[in-house]
Design an enzyme around this catalytic site. Sequence first.
Site, PDB file in Angstrom:
ATOM      1  CE1 TYR A  37      -4.300 -14.667  13.206  1.00 36.74           C
ATOM      2  CE2 TYR A  37      -4.112 -16.206  14.793  1.00 36.74           C
ATOM      3  CZ  TYR A  37      -3.169 -15.431  13.622  1.00 36.74           C
ATOM      4  OH  TYR A  37      -2.682 -15.311  13.686  1.00 36.74           O
TER       5      TYR A  37
ATOM      6  CE  LYS B  31      -3.432 -15.647   9.692  1.00 36.88           C
ATOM      7  NZ  LYS B  31      -2.862 -15.001   8.793  1.00 36.88           N
TER       8      LYS B  31
ATOM      9  NE  ARG C  73      -2.202  -0.974   3.544  1.00 41.38           N
ATOM     10  CZ  ARG C  73      -1.240  -0.019   4.758  1.00 41.38           C
ATOM     11  NH1 ARG C  73      -1.839   1.079   3.958  1.00 41.38           N
ATOM     12  NH2 ARG C  73      -1.340  -0.338   5.549  1.00 41.38           N
TER      13      ARG C  73
ATOM     14  NE  ARG D 259       1.574  -7.211  18.219  1.00 45.18           N
ATOM     15  CZ  ARG D 259       2.098  -7.216  17.239  1.00 45.18           C
ATOM     16  NH1 ARG D 259       1.974  -8.943  16.861  1.00 45.18           N
ATOM     17  NH2 ARG D 259       1.447  -7.153  15.603  1.00 45.18           N
TER      18      ARG D 259
ATOM     19  CG  LEU E  66       5.625 -15.314  14.908  1.00 44.94           C
ATOM     20  CD1 LEU E  66       5.443 -14.367  13.350  1.00 44.94           C
ATOM     21  CD2 LEU E  66       6.682 -16.166  13.866  1.00 44.94           C
TER      22      LEU E  66
END
Length: 223
Positions: A124, A128, A36, A159, A151
């Site tokens: 979620y 997926k 974008r 976070r 991850l």
Amino acid sequence: MEKKAVLLGASGLIGESLLEQLLSNSHYKEVLIVGRKKLERQHPKLKQLVVDFDKLNDYALQIQGDVVFCCLGTTKSKTPDQVQYKKIDYQYPLDAAAIAQSNGTEQYHLVSALGANPSSSIFYTKTKGEVERDLKAIPFKSIHIYQPSLLVGERKESRNLEGLMTVVMQILNPLLISGLRKYRSIKIEKVALAMIRKSLEDASGTFVYPSDKIEEISSKSYK
């Protein structure tokens, strides 16, 4: 033969690492970012295509390459609206896949998530699972789906929960053995490396790699 890569989601966690590894990999002569916004990163191999993902067909002629890597994804905090969320995690990856396949791309590599399941009651993991299911209907020579666990790596935004989980998983990882190995946390760089290594193989079919398999691929010694 040197390859041309098309990368979606280059500004994300895995996408950033994948971009750097692709640019330094001698098997890739060109990397086209589709996004974008234009990134500040510059490199002789790098080309950028700024698009409106809602009108991706308008750019179809430019989305061409030997391999497509899709790292598109968002979070509930960034995209609380479920309609928009599903566009990013489901519709855009499939739109890009259909365009690339029609342009002759033979490989598609998708970052999904551990536990992806189209029948899940969790939005979620259901989303997926749905994108995995529908991607398999597109006739690529090979489709590679990566399902990483938590991850580990530097994030642009803080976070707290994920930071806490990273610390907890450092303690738990050695205890997760046998069939539980896929729940171990994994480094971002290892996911990206596994994707590149699999893209250099001449394989046919659909392949799904849970987190423990990703770890194995990235840790294996290659000449």
